[in-house]
Design a protein around this motif. Structure first.
Motif, PDB file in Angstrom:
ATOM      1  N   GLU A   1       0.823  -1.259   0.042  1.00 21.91           N
ATOM      2  CA  GLU A   1       0.039  -0.010   0.054  1.00 21.91           C
ATOM      3  C   GLU A   1       0.673   1.292   0.051  1.00 21.91           C
ATOM      4  O   GLU A   1       0.383   2.382  -0.185  1.00 21.91           O
ATOM      5  CB  GLU A   1      -1.055  -0.036   1.118  1.00 21.91           C
ATOM      6  CG  GLU A   1      -2.110  -1.072   1.089  1.00 21.91           C
ATOM      7  CD  GLU A   1      -2.870  -1.251   2.405  1.00 21.91           C
ATOM      8  OE1 GLU A   1      -3.930  -0.338   2.284  1.00 21.91           O
ATOM      9  OE2 GLU A   1      -2.455  -2.193   3.176  1.00 21.91           O
ATOM     10  N   PHE A   2       2.281   1.019   0.287  1.00 21.27           N
ATOM     11  CA  PHE A   2       3.146   2.181   0.003  1.00 21.27           C
ATOM     12  C   PHE A   2       4.397   1.451  -0.298  1.00 21.27           C
ATOM     13  O   PHE A   2       4.725   0.377  -0.039  1.00 21.27           O
ATOM     14  CB  PHE A   2       3.083   3.277   1.303  1.00 21.27           C
ATOM     15  CG  PHE A   2       3.549   2.608   2.561  1.00 21.27           C
ATOM     16  CD1 PHE A   2       4.786   2.322   3.106  1.00 21.27           C
ATOM     17  CD2 PHE A   2       2.610   1.862   3.306  1.00 21.27           C
ATOM     18  CE1 PHE A   2       4.963   1.924   4.044  1.00 21.27           C
ATOM     19  CE2 PHE A   2       2.965   0.918   4.385  1.00 21.27           C
ATOM     20  CZ  PHE A   2       4.276   1.132   4.976  1.00 21.27           C
ATOM     21  N   ILE A   3       5.334   2.573  -0.862  1.00 23.11           N
ATOM     22  CA  ILE A   3       6.671   2.085  -0.997  1.00 23.11           C
ATOM     23  C   ILE A   3       7.911   2.843  -0.295  1.00 23.11           C
ATOM     24  O   ILE A   3       7.567   4.077  -0.221  1.00 23.11           O
ATOM     25  CB  ILE A   3       6.832   2.093  -3.000  1.00 23.11           C
ATOM     26  CG1 ILE A   3       6.079   1.343  -3.344  1.00 23.11           C
ATOM     27  CG2 ILE A   3       8.307   1.773  -3.000  1.00 23.11           C
ATOM     28  CD1 ILE A   3       5.821  -0.278  -3.174  1.00 23.11           C
ATOM     29  N   VAL A   4       8.783   2.291   0.013  1.00 20.17           N
ATOM     30  CA  VAL A   4       9.972   2.996   0.648  1.00 20.17           C
ATOM     31  C   VAL A   4      11.081   2.533  -0.025  1.00 20.17           C
ATOM     32  O   VAL A   4      11.484   1.357  -0.239  1.00 20.17           O
ATOM     33  CB  VAL A   4       9.891   2.657   2.347  1.00 20.17           C
ATOM     34  CG1 VAL A   4      11.217   3.604   2.907  1.00 20.17           C
ATOM     35  CG2 VAL A   4       8.724   3.022   3.220  1.00 20.17           C
ATOM     36  N   ALA A   5      12.022   3.643  -0.358  1.00 21.25           N
ATOM     37  CA  ALA A   5      13.239   3.197  -0.863  1.00 21.25           C
ATOM     38  C   ALA A   5      14.353   3.985  -0.044  1.00 21.25           C
ATOM     39  O   ALA A   5      14.043   4.981   0.632  1.00 21.25           O
ATOM     40  CB  ALA A   5      13.404   4.004  -2.487  1.00 21.25           C
TER      41      ALA A   5
ATOM     42  N   LEU B   1       7.972   6.928  -0.483  1.00 24.55           N
ATOM     43  CA  LEU B   1       8.554   7.514   0.414  1.00 24.55           C
ATOM     44  C   LEU B   1      10.053   7.195   0.033  1.00 24.55           C
ATOM     45  O   LEU B   1      10.758   6.226   0.607  1.00 24.55           O
ATOM     46  CB  LEU B   1       8.440   7.163   2.008  1.00 24.55           C
ATOM     47  CG  LEU B   1       8.861   7.951   2.979  1.00 24.55           C
ATOM     48  CD1 LEU B   1       8.225   9.334   2.984  1.00 24.55           C
ATOM     49  CD2 LEU B   1       8.729   7.492   4.392  1.00 24.55           C
ATOM     50  N   PRO B   2      10.628   7.930  -0.614  1.00 27.39           N
ATOM     51  CA  PRO B   2      12.318   7.709  -1.061  1.00 27.39           C
ATOM     52  C   PRO B   2      13.332   8.208  -0.378  1.00 27.39           C
ATOM     53  O   PRO B   2      13.192   9.025   0.593  1.00 27.39           O
ATOM     54  CB  PRO B   2      12.411   8.652  -2.288  1.00 27.39           C
ATOM     55  CG  PRO B   2      11.790   9.773  -2.243  1.00 27.39           C
ATOM     56  CD  PRO B   2      10.374   9.003  -1.435  1.00 27.39           C
ATOM     57  N   GLY B   3      14.512   7.554   0.031  1.00 29.90           N
ATOM     58  CA  GLY B   3      15.562   7.940   0.927  1.00 29.90           C
ATOM     59  C   GLY B   3      16.246   9.079   0.416  1.00 29.90           C
ATOM     60  O   GLY B   3      16.482   9.244  -0.653  1.00 29.90           O
TER      61      GLY B   3
ATOM     62  N   CYS C   1      10.763  11.149   7.496  1.00 27.30           N
ATOM     63  CA  CYS C   1      10.485  10.089   8.405  1.00 27.30           C
ATOM     64  C   CYS C   1      12.134   9.484   8.448  1.00 27.30           C
ATOM     65  O   CYS C   1      12.492   8.808   7.518  1.00 27.30           O
ATOM     66  CB  CYS C   1       9.885   9.082   7.637  1.00 27.30           C
ATOM     67  SG  CYS C   1      10.028   7.516   8.562  1.00 27.30           S
ATOM     68  N   PRO C   2      12.753  10.221   9.409  1.00 27.12           N
ATOM     69  CA  PRO C   2      14.005   9.762   9.768  1.00 27.12           C
ATOM     70  C   PRO C   2      14.304   8.156  10.039  1.00 27.12           C
ATOM     71  O   PRO C   2      13.442   7.549  10.790  1.00 27.12           O
ATOM     72  CB  PRO C   2      14.561  10.368  10.982  1.00 27.12           C
ATOM     73  CG  PRO C   2      13.572  11.561  11.059  1.00 27.12           C
ATOM     74  CD  PRO C   2      12.282  10.853  10.593  1.00 27.12           C
TER      75      PRO C   2
END
Length: 202
Positions: free
Chosen positions: A84-88, A107-109, A154-155
């Motif tokens: 439901e969401f993607i974090v890189a 949410l990319p790094g 978002c650390p």
């Protein structure tokens, strides 16, 4: 961006999970949701990660996403698995365009001003500050956030239950990523629920 913003505001901590045994997926998700942490990141670092996302989606109330997504192919696989969401961990133009085209909350790094500027070029304003401690900790994020006042973070990386409140007290930080909530090995649902409750109250 509203979708990412909403997700990041649901709870102060997003548990970051490495699932290496599929049998652990549902008990962990059940305990986290019971403790008040509904947004769950499953990193694509193990062979069963995608299947774990599918399993966790079966727990009522769980909002499950994929982390450590590094390519458009992985992005497609993660979305196909129900993420439901993607974090890189970082951001490339190729991955950023694939994510924005897919419309999935992304949410990319970022760790530098150049990373953030690339994100802004792609229409992104919400980022994972990673690796948070190794990239200079809270002083580094405060320095970066000043010129990029429109951005929210978002650390993740090296943040603990003890240091999380300090990060969360900084206005541009909407939540933190935490691996401390779930211990290694077979899941102890009572312990995970208790840790989740504490994290949800931060």
């Amino acid at each position: 961006m509203a979708l990412v913003d909403n997700l990041m505001r649901l709870s102060p901590v997003i548990p970051v999970l490495v699932i290496d045994d599929l049998a652990h997926a549902q008990p962990i998700a059940r305990a986290l949701v019971a403790g008040g942490l509904r947004v769950i990141e499953v990193t694509l670092r193990t062979p069963c990660a995608l299947e774990a996302i599918r399993e966790m989606k079966g727990i009522e109330g769980a909002i499950v996403g994929a982390g450590t997504v590094t390519s458009p192919d992985q992005l497609a696989q993660a979305v196909d698995a129900g993420s439901e969401f993607i974090v890189a961990p970082g951001l490339t133009e190729r991955l950023g365009r694939a994510a924005t085209d897919s419309k999935v909350p992304f949410l990319p790094g970022v760790a530098t001003a150049a990373d953030i500027m690339l994100g802004l070029d792609l229409g992104l304003t919400h980022f994972k500050f990673f690796p948070a401690m190794a990239a200079g900790g809270l002083p580094a994020l405060k320095a970066l956030a000043a010129p990029f006042f429109q951005c929210r973070f978002c650390p993740t990386g090296g943040i603990t239950e003890a240091t999380a409140p300090e990060w969360l007290a900084f206005d541009p930080v909407l939540c933190v990523g935490g691996s401390w909530v779930v211990g290694k090995g077979a899941p102890d649902e009572t312990a995970i629920e208790s840790a989740a409750r504490k994290a949800a109250a931060l």
